[in-house]
Design a protein around this motif. Structure first.
Motif, short mmCIF file in Angstrom:
data_model
loop_
_atom_site.label_atom_id
_atom_site.label_comp_id
_atom_site.label_asym_id
_atom_site.label_seq_id
_atom_site.Cartn_x
_atom_site.Cartn_y
_atom_site.Cartn_z
N MET A 223 0.86 -1.20 0.00
CA MET A 223 0.00 0.00 0.00
C MET A 223 0.88 1.24 0.00
SD MET A 223 -2.97 0.95 2.69
CE MET A 223 -1.87 1.46 3.99
N LYS A 224 0.61 2.14 -0.93
CA LYS A 224 1.42 3.36 -1.01
C LYS A 224 0.67 4.51 -0.34
CE LYS A 224 3.74 5.67 -4.41
NZ LYS A 224 3.91 5.98 -5.82
N VAL A 225 1.36 5.17 0.58
CA VAL A 225 0.75 6.30 1.27
C VAL A 225 1.42 7.57 0.76
CG1 VAL A 225 0.26 7.36 3.47
CG2 VAL A 225 0.38 4.89 3.29
N LYS A 226 0.59 8.49 0.24
CA LYS A 226 1.15 9.76 -0.21
C LYS A 226 0.91 10.79 0.88
CE LYS A 226 -0.61 10.19 -4.43
NZ LYS A 226 -0.95 10.83 -5.69
N THR A 227 1.95 11.54 1.24
CA THR A 227 1.74 12.57 2.25
C THR A 227 1.94 13.95 1.64
OG1 THR A 227 4.04 12.55 2.89
CG2 THR A 227 2.57 11.10 4.10
N ALA A 228 1.26 14.90 2.21
CA ALA A 228 1.45 16.29 1.76
C ALA A 228 1.26 17.21 2.95
CB ALA A 228 0.43 16.63 0.68
N SER B 14 -2.86 10.34 1.75
CA SER B 14 -3.85 9.70 0.87
C SER B 14 -3.38 8.29 0.53
CB SER B 14 -4.06 10.49 -0.42
OG SER B 14 -3.26 11.62 -0.47
N LEU B 15 -4.30 7.37 0.52
CA LEU B 15 -3.94 5.98 0.26
C LEU B 15 -5.07 5.26 -0.48
CD1 LEU B 15 -5.02 4.26 3.35
CD2 LEU B 15 -3.67 6.26 3.79
N ASP B 16 -4.68 4.30 -1.29
CA ASP B 16 -5.64 3.46 -1.99
C ASP B 16 -5.67 2.10 -1.31
OD1 ASP B 16 -6.53 5.11 -4.20
OD2 ASP B 16 -4.42 5.07 -4.79
N LEU B 17 -6.86 1.62 -1.04
CA LEU B 17 -6.98 0.32 -0.38
C LEU B 17 -7.11 -0.79 -1.43
CD1 LEU B 17 -9.44 1.21 2.50
CD2 LEU B 17 -6.96 1.38 2.42
N ALA B 18 -6.85 -2.01 -1.00
CA ALA B 18 -6.87 -3.14 -1.92
C ALA B 18 -8.23 -3.31 -2.58
CB ALA B 18 -6.48 -4.42 -1.19
N GLU B 19 -9.29 -2.94 -1.87
CA GLU B 19 -10.64 -3.11 -2.40
C GLU B 19 -11.03 -2.00 -3.38
OE1 GLU B 19 -13.18 -5.41 -0.93
OE2 GLU B 19 -11.47 -6.51 -0.10
N GLY B 20 -10.10 -1.07 -3.61
CA GLY B 20 -10.38 -0.02 -4.58
C GLY B 20 -10.83 1.30 -3.97
N ASP B 21 -11.01 1.33 -2.66
CA ASP B 21 -11.43 2.60 -2.04
C ASP B 21 -10.22 3.54 -1.93
OD1 ASP B 21 -14.22 1.75 -0.39
OD2 ASP B 21 -12.78 0.16 -0.86
N HIS B 22 -10.53 4.82 -1.97
CA HIS B 22 -9.48 5.83 -1.82
C HIS B 22 -9.75 6.58 -0.52
CE1 HIS B 22 -6.50 8.74 -3.07
NE2 HIS B 22 -7.34 9.71 -2.81
N LEU B 23 -8.78 6.57 0.37
CA LEU B 23 -8.97 7.26 1.65
C LEU B 23 -8.03 8.45 1.74
CD1 LEU B 23 -9.22 4.64 4.53
CD2 LEU B 23 -11.05 5.85 3.37
N VAL B 24 -8.53 9.53 2.32
CA VAL B 24 -7.68 10.67 2.62
C VAL B 24 -7.83 10.95 4.11
CG1 VAL B 24 -7.25 13.10 2.21
CG2 VAL B 24 -7.95 11.63 0.33
N ILE B 25 -6.69 10.96 4.80
CA ILE B 25 -6.73 11.23 6.24
C ILE B 25 -6.09 12.60 6.47
CG2 ILE B 25 -5.93 10.46 8.50
CD1 ILE B 25 -5.80 7.64 7.25
N ILE B 26 -6.77 13.44 7.20
CA ILE B 26 -6.24 14.77 7.47
C ILE B 26 -6.01 14.95 8.96
CG2 ILE B 26 -6.75 17.23 7.39
CD1 ILE B 26 -8.33 16.31 4.74
N TYR C 178 -11.68 11.16 4.86
CA TYR C 178 -12.57 11.32 3.72
C TYR C 178 -12.54 10.01 2.96
CZ TYR C 178 -12.10 16.49 4.11
OH TYR C 178 -12.09 17.78 4.52
N HIS C 179 -13.68 9.54 2.54
CA HIS C 179 -13.73 8.33 1.74
C HIS C 179 -14.19 8.65 0.32
CE1 HIS C 179 -15.80 4.85 -0.05
NE2 HIS C 179 -14.76 4.20 0.42
N PHE C 180 -13.45 8.16 -0.66
CA PHE C 180 -13.83 8.35 -2.07
C PHE C 180 -13.94 6.99 -2.73
CE2 PHE C 180 -11.54 12.17 -0.94
CZ PHE C 180 -12.21 13.19 -1.59
N THR C 181 -14.98 6.78 -3.51
CA THR C 181 -15.02 5.60 -4.35
C THR C 181 -14.24 5.91 -5.62
OG1 THR C 181 -17.29 5.56 -3.61
CG2 THR C 181 -16.60 3.76 -5.03
N ASP C 182 -14.43 7.15 -6.10
CA ASP C 182 -13.69 7.61 -7.27
C ASP C 182 -12.72 8.70 -6.80
OD1 ASP C 182 -12.81 8.78 -9.56
OD2 ASP C 182 -14.70 9.80 -10.00
N PRO C 183 -11.42 8.46 -6.90
CA PRO C 183 -10.46 9.43 -6.35
C PRO C 183 -10.58 10.81 -6.99
CG PRO C 183 -9.35 7.41 -7.07
CD PRO C 183 -10.78 7.30 -7.50
N ASP C 184 -11.18 10.91 -8.16
CA ASP C 184 -11.28 12.20 -8.83
C ASP C 184 -12.57 12.95 -8.51
OD1 ASP C 184 -8.97 12.71 -10.02
OD2 ASP C 184 -9.47 11.84 -11.98
#
Lengths: 404, 180
Positions: free
Chosen positions: B1-6, B16-28, B38-44
């Motif tokens: 799992m790749k975690v991007k930080t900013a 921000s991270l992508d889960l194996a099931e395809g969900d995109h999570l952003v933790i602030i 924040y939970h995204f089904t579509d990261p965009d």
């Protein structure tokens, strides 16, 4: 008029500010604007009192002090490195552009400089609050918006200092400019020396005593002291306060020091915006309606274009850059700070300018996602024929067509 | 799992991270301690599907539960493998250590050794996930994670000896400190 006791007036004002602050949070209306509006509304029957002046001065100093606290030198350099092309573009459009407009409408250079400074900076407090409220912190352009705001935070104190410095003398001559520059450099170098050689060593002292009752005296004392030193040198208290924050941030305990100064700032800052609102005398009217409209138009256009191009330079995708551009039009506290230094006839101007751009900015901010989607759709529609041409050519050449 | 930080200057930090099931999570992580997911089904997507906000305390408790502090679903032999590759050590900083009285960032600990300091015990005080600006004082006990080689490298910089490797993550007792 009956002379009311000082405490009663103060208490009533604080309670009124509390009500306004709470209501504006519930209504999702920026509290800065609410204070200015209330101030403007009651200016007819409210006499200026010394408290107002004192509290607003302290409020402004602490506002910039807290800003400075967030930027130890290393962090500031790191952020500036990434953002400077976009930041300079922003200065070019929104400061220089406005300066040129005001000048071409017949303002003298000093006034044009003031108008440019008022028009330059986007409101950081409003941006941060709206990004959070509208759940847009996850968007890729958020980083860019915040970094650009910081660049503006760095430029604004310098602009104010130049204004304050030129105000004392009669305009600019090469010598006064040189002296001003030397003072600026001296004050900044002093802050860096204090920060790197003094406060960095004092880190353990701050750490040991951070919870003690005398520490607010330490942080607020240094903030007011360095700001006062800047005034003494004929520079602006805003720059002094910002530098004071920067040098204390070298102790590595910014967060705690910030918490010590925040209550005082939050007590004092409403007085500033209220006082600024009061100094707007609407009955004086605006001298030049054409200039006003032109400047408001430019306030919107200039920001939209410069932030969009800046976003692309920063490496954002067009859709995200467009969303960023629509999210940075509102002006706020910086413009108020600078407009409060202006001669009275220009304050009405500043007040209306801020209220107008803030209003338009908030609307655009809310609509930013849908505008960006629409923009992206248009862009794609325009680009599609060209792209298919290009890809068919590359297919003929046998190149790989990359999927976007 | 790749975690991007900013960094979000003025607000906090974003992961921000992508889960194996395809969900995109952003933790602030907000500067004032609040955490948001924040939970995204579509990261965009323009807006997250849902968001959760929690206080500092709640987030820590939830974090501990997720980490399996109470219930550990990973099988024993898998856990052992994890422990073999990654270890947690307690190291004391001697006065003659090159780390003493310098900030973590100046000593370039992670660049030079690869190990990470996750906590500092200073007297009665415990500093969790210390800032890179933090100054290390002589006598501090550092809690570090890394591979065997990495922690060993840091140990040499501390001029101390590896104190012990606790199974349950408890700090060493003062008596055991310094017994080579």
């Amino acid at each position: 008029m009956i002379e009311l006791p000082f405490l009663l007036i103060t208490g009533l004002m604080l309670c009124a500010f509390f009500t306004v602050g709470y209501a504006s949070q519930r209504l999702r209306f920026p509290s800065v604007l609410a204070y200015i509006l209330i101030g403007a509304a009651v200016s007819f029957w409210f006499a200026k009192n010394p408290l107002l002046h004192l509290a607003s001065e302290v409020g402004i100093v602490l506002m910039f002090f807290v800003l400075g606290l967030e930027f130890p030198l290393a962090r500031m350099v790191a952020i500036s490195k990434k953002i400077w092309p976009s930041g300079l573009l922003d200065v070019l459009f929104n400061f220089c552009g406005t300066f040129a407009i005001a000048w071409s409408f017949g303002c003298d250079p000093m006034t044009a400089f003031m108008v440019g400074s008022v028009a330059y900076a986007t409101s950081s407090s409003m941006s941060a609050k709206m990004l959070d409220e509208q759940k847009r912190l996850a968007h890729p352009e958020t980083e860019f918006i915040l970094a650009l705001l910081i660049f503006e935070d760095l430029v604004a104190p310098i602009l104010v200092s130049v204004m304050a410095g030129a105000d004392v003398g009669e305009g600019f001559t090469p010598i006064t400019l040189l002296v001003l520059l030397l003072k600026l450099v001296g004050l900044t170098a002093g802050a860096m020396a204090f920060g790197l050689y003094g406060f960095r060593r004092a880190a353990s002292f701050v750490e040991r005593h951070i919870d003690d009752d005398f520490m607010p005296l330490f942080s607020v004392g240094i903030a007011l002291g360095y700001a006062g030193l800047a005034v003494f040198l004929g520079l602006s208290e805003i720059l002094g306060a910002f530098l004071a924050g920067m040098m204390l941030s070298e102790t590595g305990r910014s967060r705690e020091l910030e918490h010590l100064s925040l209550p005082v700032r939050d007590l004092c800052l409403p007085f500033f915006f209220f006082g600024f609102g009061m100094s707007i005398r609407f009955e004086e009217g605006i001298s030049d309606l054409g200039l006003m409209l032109m400047l408001i138009l430019w306030a919107v256009m200039g920001k939209l274009v410069s932030v969009y191009v800046g976003g692309i330079l920063f490496g954002l995708r067009p859709k995200h850059a467009c969303r960023a551009a629509c999210s940075m039009v509102h002006r706020g506290e910086f413009s108020a700070v600078i407009a409060s230094l202006a001669p009275p006839s220009w304050r009405v101007f500043g007040g209306i300018y801020i209220l107008a751009t803030a209003g338009i900015g908030i609307l655009l901010f809310g609509k930013a996602p849908s505008i960006a989607n629409w923009f992206d759709g248009q862009r794609k529609r325009l680009n599609t024929p060209k792209r298919s041409e290009r890809s068919s050519k590359s297919m003929i050449r046998g190149g790989n067509v990359s999927k976007e | 799992m790749k975690v991007k930080t900013a960094d979000l200057p003025g607000i906090g930090k974003r992961y921000s991270l992508d889960l194996a099931e395809g969900d995109h999570l952003v933790i602030i992580l907000h500067q004032n301690g609040y955490r948001e997911i924040y939970h995204f089904t579509d990261p965009d997507a323009d807006e997250p599907d849902w968001t959760v906000k929690m206080t500092d305390e709640e987030a820590r408790q939830i974090g501990a539960i997720l980490m399996g502090a109470d219930y550990q679903p990973v099988s024993d032999d898998r856990m052992e493998m994890l422990l073999k590759s990654i270890r947690i050590e307690w190291l004391q900083v001697k006065p003659d250590s090159e780390l003493a009285n310098r900030r973590i960032i100046d000593s370039q600990i992670r660049t030079r050794t690869g190990a990470t300091i996750i906590a500092i015990q200073r007297g009665d005080q415990m500093i969790g996930s210390p800032d890179a600006q933090e100054t290390i004082l002589p006598g501090d006990v550092l809690m570090v994670v890394g591979s065997r080689m990495q922690t060993k490298g840091l140990d040499q910089m501390c001029h101390s000896c590896i104190l012990h490797m606790p199974e349950r993550g408890s700090p060493p007792s003062p008596s055991s400190v310094g017994s080579s």
